[in-house]
Design an enzyme around this catalytic site. Structure first.
Site, PDB file in Angstrom:
ATOM      1  CB  SER A  39      -0.971  -0.063   1.184  1.00 24.63           C
ATOM      2  OG  SER A  39      -1.979   0.915   1.061  1.00 24.63           O
ATOM      3  CG  HIS A  52      -5.948  -2.220   0.830  1.00 26.42           C
ATOM      4  ND1 HIS A  52      -5.273  -1.928  -0.332  1.00 26.42           N
ATOM      5  CD2 HIS A  52      -5.303  -1.531   1.811  1.00 26.42           C
ATOM      6  CE1 HIS A  52      -4.281  -1.093  -0.062  1.00 26.42           C
ATOM      7  NE2 HIS A  52      -4.278  -0.844   1.231  1.00 26.42           N
ATOM      8  CG  ASP A  98      -7.287  -2.702  -2.808  1.00 23.35           C
ATOM      9  OD1 ASP A  98      -7.940  -1.966  -2.048  1.00 23.35           O
ATOM     10  OD2 ASP A  98      -6.044  -2.760  -2.787  1.00 23.35           O
TER      11      ASP A  98
END
Length: 232
Positions: free
Chosen positions: A122, A211, A177
């Site tokens: 991320s 995610h 995600d």
């Protein structure tokens, strides 16, 4: 322990997994927003190689605009998570310099840059991409999970004289995600192909994954590390 960590602030409390054998390579891995190095140190310990040192630093705690200015671990400020959102250019560049200091420290301790992989998840993956592509040393590779390329409009010009033009990049993204949509990951992969040799960019997507990471992704990461950092 050789080398002085005090000159590299991120190393003083970083989670470091030392190998049982002589360390001839290193993986520096950066966590995502609000996390710490501990969670990725745990994930990497499951796929570790005995001659590789794994370094998982903690981001400093700063107010994050995206989260109503709440103070949390963050590599740089985030204003939004869309390709056209404003970006914290000064913060991104400063964070990249701090990561480059870790690379320099490992080099001083005898690990050449072409035996160092930079990776992250991320926001950490975003920073690893930016740092590696602007680094003056030729690195082994980049692991970019569920992320994007910060300051993407500055590339390919921002890539430091193309030192890492041939760097291998493993980019992975969950297809479900909700935070950083897989489309954003695909756009990033296309952009990366204009910065490095296109055949060096792998973009893998994982159905049903949000995610986060998944076992298949971690196996891909392990294979990538093994391929780029063979035992010597």
């Amino acid at each position: 322990m050789c080398g002085n960590n005090m000159s590299v602030p991120l190393l003083t409390d970083a989670v470091t997994l030392s190998g049982p054998e002589r360390e001839t390579a290193a993986v520096i891995f950066l966590h995502g927003l609000g996390d710490t190095g501990h969670s990725w140190a745990d994930a990497l310990s499951a796929i570790r190689l005995p001659y590789v040192k794994y370094i998982c630093p903690h981001a400093p705690r700063i107010p994050v605009t995206l989260n109503m200015k709440m103070v949390m671990p963050s590599w740089f400020d985030l204003m939004g998570l869309t390709p056209d959102a404003p970006e914290d250019e000064a913060g991104i560049k400063k964070a990249a310099e701090n990561i480059k200091a870790i690379i320099e420290h490992e080099m001083k301790n005898g690990i050449p840059p072409n035996r160092i992989i930079l990776g992250g998840f991320s926001q950490g993956g975003a920073l690893s991409l930016y740092t590696a592509l602007t680094c003056q040393h030729q690195l082994a590779g980049i692991v970019a999970l569920s992320c994007w390329l910060p300051l993407h409009k500055a590339f390919p010009q921002a890539a430091n004289n193309g030192v890492n033009k041939d760097i291998a990049i493993l980019q992975c993204h969950g297809e479900m995600d909700p935070m950083i949509p897989v489309r954003f990951g695909a756009l990033t992969a296309e952009k990366l192909k204009s910065v490095v040799t296109p055949t060096k960019v792998q973009f893998k997507t994982y159905p049903g994954v949000m995610h986060s990471s998944c076992p298949q992704e971690m196996m891909a990461v392990k294979e990538f590390i093994e391929k780029l950092l063979p035992r010597i």
